[in-house]
Every structure is written in C-alpha cells, then in structure tokens.
Write an enzyme that holds these catalytic residues in place. Sequence first.
Site, PDB file in Angstrom:
ATOM      1  NE  ARG A 171      -4.133   5.656   4.016  1.00  0.00           N
ATOM      2  CZ  ARG A 171      -4.071   4.978   4.108  1.00  0.00           C
ATOM      3  NH1 ARG A 171      -5.185   5.224   5.404  1.00  0.00           N
ATOM      4  NH2 ARG A 171      -4.543   3.218   4.027  1.00  0.00           N
TER       5      ARG A 171
ATOM      6  CD  GLU B  67      -2.723  -1.223   2.392  1.00  0.00           C
ATOM      7  OE1 GLU B  67      -3.110   0.056   3.079  1.00  0.00           O
ATOM      8  OE2 GLU B  67      -2.896  -2.505   3.311  1.00  0.00           O
TER       9      GLU B  67
ATOM     10  CG  HIS C 269      -9.497   6.509   5.762  1.00  0.00           C
ATOM     11  ND1 HIS C 269     -10.317   5.897   5.450  1.00  0.00           N
ATOM     12  CD2 HIS C 269      -8.368   5.575   5.824  1.00  0.00           C
ATOM     13  CE1 HIS C 269     -10.172   4.216   5.818  1.00  0.00           C
ATOM     14  NE2 HIS C 269      -7.838   4.290   6.473  1.00  0.00           N
TER      15      HIS C 269
ATOM     16  NE  ARG D 295      -3.957   4.659  10.492  1.00  0.00           N
ATOM     17  CZ  ARG D 295      -5.124   4.077   8.414  1.00  0.00           C
ATOM     18  NH1 ARG D 295      -4.429   2.463   9.267  1.00  0.00           N
ATOM     19  NH2 ARG D 295      -5.450   4.401   7.877  1.00  0.00           N
TER      20      ARG D 295
ATOM     21  CG  HIS E 177      -8.093   5.848   1.763  1.00  0.00           C
ATOM     22  ND1 HIS E 177      -8.078   6.115   0.663  1.00  0.00           N
ATOM     23  CD2 HIS E 177      -7.768   4.543   2.738  1.00  0.00           C
ATOM     24  CE1 HIS E 177      -7.868   4.958   0.493  1.00  0.00           C
ATOM     25  NE2 HIS E 177      -7.795   3.506   1.405  1.00  0.00           N
TER      26      HIS E 177
HETATM   27  P1  FAD Z   1     -13.255   0.575  16.156  1.00  0.00           P
HETATM   28  O1  FAD Z   1     -12.828  -0.756  15.941  1.00  0.00           O
HETATM   29  O2  FAD Z   1     -13.951   1.382  15.447  1.00  0.00           O
HETATM   30  O3  FAD Z   1     -14.372   0.018  17.617  1.00  0.00           O
HETATM   31  C1  FAD Z   1     -15.092   1.302  18.394  1.00  0.00           C
HETATM   32  C2  FAD Z   1     -15.795   0.297  19.371  1.00  0.00           C
HETATM   33  O4  FAD Z   1     -16.213   1.351  19.906  1.00  0.00           O
HETATM   34  C3  FAD Z   1     -17.058  -0.112  18.397  1.00  0.00           C
HETATM   35  O5  FAD Z   1     -17.754  -1.109  18.936  1.00  0.00           O
HETATM   36  C4  FAD Z   1     -17.755   1.002  18.791  1.00  0.00           C
HETATM   37  O6  FAD Z   1     -19.731   0.824  18.850  1.00  0.00           O
HETATM   38  C5  FAD Z   1     -17.841   1.618  20.746  1.00  0.00           C
HETATM   39  N1  FAD Z   1     -18.082   2.907  20.418  1.00  0.00           N
HETATM   40  C6  FAD Z   1     -17.698   4.237  20.386  1.00  0.00           C
HETATM   41  N2  FAD Z   1     -18.737   4.896  21.044  1.00  0.00           N
HETATM   42  C7  FAD Z   1     -18.972   4.495  22.407  1.00  0.00           C
HETATM   43  C8  FAD Z   1     -19.939   4.245  23.333  1.00  0.00           C
HETATM   44  N3  FAD Z   1     -20.385   5.767  23.735  1.00  0.00           N
HETATM   45  N4  FAD Z   1     -20.302   3.720  24.025  1.00  0.00           N
HETATM   46  C9  FAD Z   1     -20.110   2.249  23.517  1.00  0.00           C
HETATM   47  N5  FAD Z   1     -19.834   2.031  22.614  1.00  0.00           N
HETATM   48  C10 FAD Z   1     -19.203   2.655  21.990  1.00  0.00           C
HETATM   49  N6  FAD Z   1      -6.640  -0.299   9.485  1.00  0.00           N
HETATM   50  C11 FAD Z   1      -6.032  -0.759   8.716  1.00  0.00           C
HETATM   51  O7  FAD Z   1      -4.687  -1.041  10.027  1.00  0.00           O
HETATM   52  N7  FAD Z   1      -6.074  -1.411   8.197  1.00  0.00           N
HETATM   53  C12 FAD Z   1      -6.494  -1.163   7.347  1.00  0.00           C
HETATM   54  O8  FAD Z   1      -7.024  -2.029   6.274  1.00  0.00           O
HETATM   55  C13 FAD Z   1      -7.719  -0.660   7.349  1.00  0.00           C
HETATM   56  N8  FAD Z   1      -8.877  -0.248   6.775  1.00  0.00           N
HETATM   57  C14 FAD Z   1      -9.264   0.229   6.946  1.00  0.00           C
HETATM   58  C15 FAD Z   1     -11.075   0.700   5.841  1.00  0.00           C
HETATM   59  C16 FAD Z   1     -12.438   1.395   6.344  1.00  0.00           C
HETATM   60  C17 FAD Z   1     -12.691   1.148   5.858  1.00  0.00           C
HETATM   61  C18 FAD Z   1     -11.807   1.981   7.846  1.00  0.00           C
HETATM   62  C19 FAD Z   1     -13.212   3.100   8.008  1.00  0.00           C
HETATM   63  C20 FAD Z   1     -10.706   2.198   8.412  1.00  0.00           C
HETATM   64  C21 FAD Z   1      -9.869   1.148   8.231  1.00  0.00           C
HETATM   65  N9  FAD Z   1      -8.381   1.552   8.958  1.00  0.00           N
HETATM   66  C22 FAD Z   1      -7.539   0.050   8.785  1.00  0.00           C
HETATM   67  C23 FAD Z   1      -8.406   1.558   9.916  1.00  0.00           C
HETATM   68  C24 FAD Z   1      -8.694   1.271  11.247  1.00  0.00           C
HETATM   69  O9  FAD Z   1     -10.604  -0.387  10.835  1.00  0.00           O
HETATM   70  C25 FAD Z   1      -9.767   1.628  12.790  1.00  0.00           C
HETATM   71  O10 FAD Z   1      -8.653   2.439  13.049  1.00  0.00           O
HETATM   72  C26 FAD Z   1      -9.195   0.392  13.744  1.00  0.00           C
HETATM   73  O11 FAD Z   1     -10.217  -1.091  13.379  1.00  0.00           O
HETATM   74  C27 FAD Z   1     -10.023   1.038  14.414  1.00  0.00           C
HETATM   75  O12 FAD Z   1      -9.975   0.267  15.770  1.00  0.00           O
HETATM   76  P2  FAD Z   1     -10.584   0.326  17.195  1.00  0.00           P
HETATM   77  O13 FAD Z   1     -11.249  -0.776  18.302  1.00  0.00           O
HETATM   78  O14 FAD Z   1      -9.747   1.026  18.160  1.00  0.00           O
HETATM   79  O15 FAD Z   1     -12.439   0.681  17.064  1.00  0.00           O
HETATM   80  C1  SIN Z   2      -7.752   0.965   2.546  1.00  0.00           C
HETATM   81  O1  SIN Z   2      -7.423  -0.467   2.060  1.00  0.00           O
HETATM   82  O2  SIN Z   2      -6.859   1.756   1.886  1.00  0.00           O
HETATM   83  C2  SIN Z   2      -6.926   1.490   4.103  1.00  0.00           C
HETATM   84  C3  SIN Z   2      -5.829   0.757   4.924  1.00  0.00           C
HETATM   85  C4  SIN Z   2      -5.434   1.780   5.837  1.00  0.00           C
HETATM   86  O3  SIN Z   2      -6.561   2.203   6.115  1.00  0.00           O
HETATM   87  O4  SIN Z   2      -5.109   0.906   6.803  1.00  0.00           O
END
Ligand code: FAD
Ligand code: SIN
Length: 519
Positions: free
Chosen positions: A289, A116, A350, A385, A242
Amino acid sequence: MIETNHLVIGSGVAGLTYAVKMAEKFPNRTITIVTKGDEDESNTKYAQGGVAVVLDSEEDSFQKHIQDTLIAGDGLCDLSVVEMVVKEGPKRLQELVLWGANFDVNDKGEFALGKEGGHSEYRVIHHKDITGYEVERALLARLHQLPNIQLLTHHFAIDLITEHQLQISQNEDQISCYGAYLFNDKTKSIFTIKADTTLLASGGIGYVYGHTTNPVIATGDGIAMAYRAKAQIKDMEFVQFHPTALYTSEGGSSFLISEAVRGFGAYLRNTNGYRFMPDYDDRAELASRDIVSQSIDSELKKSGASHVYLDCTHLDIEAFKSHFPNIYETCKNSHIDIAKDWIPVVPASHYLCGGIVVDKNGKTSINNLFACGECSRTGLHGANRLASNSLLEALVYAHNIFLYHSSFQKKSKNVLIPNWNDSGTVTTKENIVIKHNLKELQALMQDYVGIVRNNDRLTKAITRLDLIYAEIQELYRISKINIAICELRNMINVAHLIISQSLERKENKGGYFNVDNKV
Ligand code: FAD
Ligand code: SIN
C-alpha cells in the site's frame, strides 16, 4: 484510589485479548480495563479485510508470509520478530475461534481466504467485510463471563505515574510505572489507579491527520503518555496511508473501501478513466500500500483532481455483495451503485508502523510498563505494514505479554502516590481555542506531513506546531481536565514525534518518501 494487579488502557483487540487470557489463567488476580469511550469503540471495531494467517499448507507457507512481510517492510523489519509472529499466527487465531469469533468458510467448510496488497497468496481470514466488529464482539462476550475483570468505560487515562511524576529522583534506566491518573468523564472526577503492571493498548494516531480511516478516538494518547514518561519511541515517520478511503468533500473520518476489494479484482482509474497502476508496479493494484498510495498521490498531483476511482463494474456483483455487504450498502447510501458507478477514493492516514518500543515480551523501556497493538513498535512492520498483519500482531503480542506475566507476579514498590493536583485550575470557557487548534493541527499534518514530504514543509510544520503547542500547553496548565484538551495535547506530542523523526530520516524507505533525500 483503586488498586489492581494489572491495569489495561484500551479495549481493542490488544487490550481485550491480554485481559481475557490473564483473567482465565489467574482467577485470583484483578484486571482493570479503562477505555475512554463505549466498550467497543476502537480501531479494531472497523477492521475490514481480516487477519493474515497461514492456514493453507499446499499453496502457502510460513516462509512466503515472512517474505511478503519483509518485502513490504522494505528492509527495516526485525527478521526474528517477523518469524515469531507469522509462526504463532495459526495458534492465536484458533484461540479467537474458541472464544466464539466466526470467520467465513468456503463450500468445503474450510476458512475462506482473501487476498490483499503485498500478499503473494490468499491467506486473509475474514468475517465478511466487518472482521474487526466480529473480533471485538467475541472478545467482549468472553470478557463479560470473567468476574475478575473490571471494565471502566468513559474513563480517560491522562498520564502514567512514574518517578518523574512523583518527583522521586531515580536513574533513568530504573524508572518504573505505578499506574495512571484517570478522568471519569461521567462524574468529571480524577482518581488514581495503582497497578503492579500497566499495559498500554491505546491504539493508533490516525485522527492527527485531516483525512483518516480511523475513528475520532485514534489520538495517540498512549504514545504521548509514554513519551512524556520518557519511554523510547521509534519509527514515527512511518505513517501508513491507506490508498482507498471513500472520498467525500468534507474529509474527516472516512469510510474505508477494503484492500480486499482490489484483491477481488477491482481496478484503480484516474479521472480520465485510465488504469494507471500497471505503469507503477508489476503487481498493479495489488502492490503494497505504500506504493499504491504514492502512485495515487502522483496521479492527483499531475491531474489536480481531488480523488481517483475504484472500478468494480466488471466484477460479479452478486458475489461482491456477499463478500462485502457493508461496503456495498455504504456506497449505495452514498448514491454509488457499484454495478455501474466507479467509487471515488483517496488515500487517508490509516495506521502507524512505529510507536512505543517493545521487546518480544511487550516490555517497554520503563519497568512494569508494557505496550501492545498499534501503539507499540515491535519491529514487525519495518517501514510499511503488510495488510492484515496488525490484528495478527496484537493477538501474538497479547499472548507473549500474558506468558511473561504468568512466569512471575511482581508487586509494585510501595510508593506514596499523591492525588491529582488541580488547584488553581478553572473550567475552560475557551473551547473555541481547542477546536481551532485541532483543525489547524490536522490541516498542518495533512498538507505538510503527508504521503510525499520535503524538508522545507517539515521545517515549517515544526515552527507552526511550536506555536500551537505553546498555546495549548498554557491552556492545559490553567484548565480543569476535559478530554478534548487532553487529546489535543497528546496529538501535538504525536505530531512533534512524527515531524522530528521524519527530519532525522535521511533515506527513503517503505511508507516514508521525502523528495529531498538522495536515496
Ligand atoms: P484499538 O483497537 O484502536 O483500541 C484502542 C483502545 O484504547 C480503544 O478502546 C480506545 O478507546 C482506548 N484508548 C485510547 N486512548 C485512551 C485513553 N487515553 N484512555 C483510555 N482509553 C484509551 N488491521 C488488520 O490487521 N486487518 C484489517 O482488516 C484492518 N482493517 C482496518 C480498517 C480500518 C478502517 C482501520 C481504522 C484499521 C484497520 N486495521 C486492520 C488496523 C487495526 O484495526 C488496528 O491496528 C488494530 O485494531 C489496533 O488494535 P489496538 O487494540 O491496538 O487498538
Ligand atoms: C483493509 O481492509 O483494506 C484494511 C486492512 C489493513 O489495514 O490491514
């Protein structure tokens, strides 16, 4: 009131990984996860590209991954954090595999590695183009085998409980967290969870913007709660856009076209069909990015068009279908045949590089309060990032917090926590006010606080935001709790942090570009 040893707010990769580790090691401790939607709804579920990990010791090395992360972060990464995260990566990935996560393998049975933007080598482990879905599935499956974890879905954390909330006087550096007030969306009741430790794993802020790759739950609740509790919050100006969200005229939450598609060889073209990225950076479509998004923004400003295109027509379409089945199908359902048509794409908010400041053990500036994943600011990402470093960061920090909590078990102080007081409040009939202000906030952030900023627009944004804040704060004060008003209040806090920290930044770096800055 519920009492638990370890409260986890959020069920994405950060919260689930920590909870599984704690529950496996300490069967006699109770772990309570609260999450505001269904158990799997999270940014994690939508992650596409994968997890960046050095597994190939011939072509790749820790040093190269460290270097790529530092270059993307544009001088603002914390070197010791980068080294720690990169070097821990392979071990943490191995644990995911042991818990049952499946990743694609090549003909030799080794993990297939993708590439990537910003990566000098192939090192992104993935499950087709739905890596996050697979990670979430595997973690939830493991979690449901562990009896000492309670997972409360449709439970919304409203606020953290600290001496501030309890109106107990305390030196600022000795403030502690005792748990949180929760809203049960099914029974519409509010209750207290008292906990020895609280982990914010509440994810990102994408929905604060009108165009985002994030699902609607990404409203920055944890960051807003921590801010109100006076925790240290930093680097909020570094919102990552993104480059390639699928363009639709409606905006809102948009489907992502993974950066791995550019890693697979796709070209970006403007509306004249010109491949513009080589004019901006030697790495062309595989520049980091921040650079690709700013280049697209510049093309859009020049042409006045609403989108650019991603051209996959020269690629091996059968191989594309096998690597990116979800992207292929989603395009097809939008009447885009990627073998013939270019995909209309536009940058969208993003990822947030900043957030709640934590040390290497995930400790915030408040005692007994920890943060992990996208809501935290570890120092790994600096000003931008590197792709696929986010799942990695969450895995590594969840482990570090687990280790820290393994070394001692501290009972929280015995304080008297009053019930939530909602006397004098009424069920709001003013939902239109909430809806209107949400749209206004998202438009404000999109138009005034986007990829390229200036001081005039940022100052105007603060003035407008103050009006929205005053209206919503008053509505919040007199209304019975509902999730929409709480989320909007949180998004206003987050927007305030992004704008005010943008105005404080006098030097452009990574994802932050203000035309009024001299450097
Ligand atoms: P999240 O997975 O967002 O989980 C947050 C949780 O908190 C959820 O369950 C939500 O419901 C809960 N929550 C929030 N507020 C409250 C509240 N007030 N009360 C109770 N619950 C609450 N990163 C990579 O490294 N590789 C990738 O390929 C990649 N692709 C991506 C593609 C997309 C479309 C997106 C949007 C992001 C991508 N990212 C990627 C970024 C990555 O997915 C996220 O940064 C990461 O998954 C965040 O994980 P987290 O556990 O911190 O938060
Ligand atoms: C992507 O698949 O382009 C998202 C990867 C990332 O946000 O780290």
